[in-house]
Design a protein around this motif. Structure first.
Motif, PDB file in Angstrom:
ATOM      1  N   PRO A 255       0.832  -1.207   0.000  1.00 56.02           N
ATOM      2  CA  PRO A 255       0.000   0.000   0.000  1.00 56.02           C
ATOM      3  C   PRO A 255       0.868   1.259   0.000  1.00 56.02           C
ATOM      4  N   ALA A 256       0.459   2.274  -0.754  1.00 55.04           N
ATOM      5  CA  ALA A 256       1.255   3.495  -0.885  1.00 55.04           C
ATOM      6  C   ALA A 256       1.550   4.123   0.465  1.00 55.04           C
ATOM      7  N   HIS A 259       4.876   2.940   2.116  1.00 53.24           N
ATOM      8  CA  HIS A 259       6.144   2.956   1.394  1.00 53.24           C
ATOM      9  C   HIS A 259       7.272   3.593   2.198  1.00 53.24           C
ATOM     10  N   LEU A 328      11.727   3.671  -6.257  1.00 58.71           N
ATOM     11  CA  LEU A 328      10.382   4.144  -5.944  1.00 58.71           C
ATOM     12  C   LEU A 328       9.773   4.829  -7.166  1.00 58.71           C
ATOM     13  N   ALA A 350       2.932   0.500  -5.773  1.00 60.60           N
ATOM     14  CA  ALA A 350       1.749   0.657  -4.925  1.00 60.60           C
ATOM     15  C   ALA A 350       0.718  -0.412  -5.259  1.00 60.60           C
ATOM     16  N   CYS A 351       0.184  -1.024  -4.216  1.00 60.54           N
ATOM     17  CA  CYS A 351      -0.868  -2.040  -4.350  1.00 60.54           C
ATOM     18  C   CYS A 351      -1.647  -2.023  -3.041  1.00 60.54           C
ATOM     19  N   GLU A 352      -2.929  -1.727  -3.115  1.00 59.71           N
ATOM     20  CA  GLU A 352      -3.676  -1.410  -1.901  1.00 59.71           C
ATOM     21  C   GLU A 352      -4.280  -2.605  -1.186  1.00 59.71           C
TER      22      GLU A 352
END
Length: 465
Positions: A255-256, A259, A328, A350-352
């Motif tokens: 999730p972003a 990070h 990134l 990013a993957c939520e």
């Protein structure tokens, strides 16, 4: 054509046909000789690996090559009798009182084409499984580790007759010629691109193959994970052998909002394991300058397209001791997301949630390994059930390969077939179906001429079905 190569193959082929079965004592003796080779010469082999890499510590070779090799040989010795015995098969009523069983036999001559990154485990490991199954073995190790390959050839020649197990050394042209020999089975470990050529060469002889390839193994970070623990295990899996591992985590999906914390935790983990990179004997060098330049090009292309790089550590004076690059702002169309990285470069995307991770992974070729970190079992099960990969480790990296009774192998673009334990034994075994008919067989009732009696018998059989 290389006459010596073909002469070795012809000798093994003739021996395998003259003695198609290998008795249990002979198989055990070959495994004991393999164990003796490892015990007597492990230190010399580790020194050869160190010389080929420039920097690769003896403890790493012991952990990453020798421990797994020894465990594989010991496991085969423990289970050899059980794996080798015939399997009785229940006979259906329509064929009784016949008896049936599956007889496990050697295939004959097995070829092994091995890579440079774990030059002992990935060469002698498949060879040991093939010997356990009663086969003759020809091994072609990588030309990129010439000292290790030369010493392996010398030691194998001391412990085995050439008709049992031999090593041939040479360049890529010899490897191509080797792949074209009419083996009874060909085992290849390496890149997907080279694997395609190996499969095509083997197909010309209808040689069955096992391909252990690579690809891009994802590492999925669930919001429920313990970040510091996950970062330590990801950093270890990524930096073992400087990332030159076919099942190393290739990219991270998280999730972003996580990070920054994840990047900080990774930096702390790297600092604990490798306070310095340059000159650190525990931090393996890249195999050669060409490989280092390739990795730098991948990173530079990503930066040119908008990515940001956080270097976790300090590079060595020698460019082959490259500190971890956490990349990134990565997008899927960048070059480092299109090919296997095979080094200390780690993209973070990013993957939520689990469904999004499933979609991302399933839109790409099936990976050799998949990693998931978290405490949410429902999210974990979504990923396990809805993705396909060669193997999975939950809340760690790499370690599924260390379990001697778990099959190891790829699927789709990451390969086919499996090694390790009984799965590896069976890969090099022909399971021959045998049915011993009884003098009281009722099969004659179905012989012609057909008539009313045949119809009654078929009707009775249909009712049973």
């Amino acid at each position: 054509m290389t006459p010596a190569l073909h002469a070795l193959f012809d000798a093994q082929h003739a021996a395998s046909r003259a003695q198609p079965e290998a008795a249990l004592p002979l198989r055990r003796d070959r495994l004991l000789r393999m164990r003796g080779l490892l015990q007597q010469h492990g230190a010399a082999l580790a020194q050869a690996v160190q010389a080929d890499f420039g920097v690769r510590s003896a403890p790493l070779t012991e952990i990453a090559d020798m421990l797994l090799l020894r465990e594989g040989v010991a496991d085969a010795l423990r289970h050899l009798r059980a794996w080798s015995r015939p399997r009785r098969v229940r006979t259906p009523l329509t064929l009784q009182p016949a008896r049936a069983w599956i007889q496990r036999q050697p295939l004959g001559v097995v070829g092994v084409l091995s890579p440079w990154n774990y030059p002992l485990l990935l060469s002698l490991g498949p060879a040991a499984s093939a010997l356990a199954a009663g086969n003759r073995v020809m091994l072609k190790p990588s030309e990129r580790t010439p000292r290790t390959s030369a010493l392996t050839a010398e030691l194998v020649a001391r412990h085995f007759e050439a008709e049992e197990f031999c090593v041939v050394n040479g360049d890529a042209a010899l490897a191509a010629e080797f792949a074209g020999l009419p083996f009874d089975h060909l085992f290849f470990t390496g890149s997907t691109a080279v694997g395609r050529h190996v499969a095509a060469a083997a197909a010309a002889n209808l040689t069955p193959t096992t391909l252990e390839l690579g690809g891009k193994s994802p590492c999925v970070i669930d919001p429920s994970c313990r970040i510091d623990e996950a970062a330590a295990r990801i950093a270890h899996g990524k930096l073992l052998n400087a990332g030159q591992t076919c099942i190393a985590p290739d990219y991270l999906l998280a999730p972003a909002a996580m990070h920054t914390a994840l990047a900080d935790a990774l930096e702390r983990a790297v600092q604990r394991m490798f306070p310095a990179v340059g000159g650190n004997p525990d931090y393996t060098a890249l195999i050669d300058a060409r490989h280092a330049e390739r990795l730098e090009r991948l990173v530079a292309e990503a930066v040119a397209r908008g990515a940001r790089v956080r270097v976790l550590g300090t590079d060595g004076v020698d460019a082959r001791q490259m500190a971890l690059r956490l990349v990134l702002g990565v997008t899927p169309d960048m070059a480092l997301m299109q090919e296997e990285i095979f080094g200390p470069v780690l993209p973070l995307l990013a993957c939520e949630d689990a469904p999004q991770a499933v979609r991302f992974i399933n839109d790409r070729p099936r990976p050799l390994a998949l990693y998931w970190f978290g405490e949410d079992r429902a999210a974990r099960d979504v990923l396990l059930q809805q993705t396909t990969s060669g193997g999975v480790t939950v809340n760690d990296t790499l370690v599924h390969i260390a379990h001697p009774r778990l099959p190891f192998g790829g699927v789709g673009d990451s390969g086919w077939g499996a090694s390790h334990g009984e799965a590896g034994f069976l890969r090099f075994t022909h399971e021959k179906a045998v049915l011993a008919q009884s003098r009281w067989s009722l099969g004659g009732l179905l012989h012609p001429p057909y008539g009313p009696r045949t119809e009654r018998l078929l009707a009775a059989m249909r009712r049973r079905g």
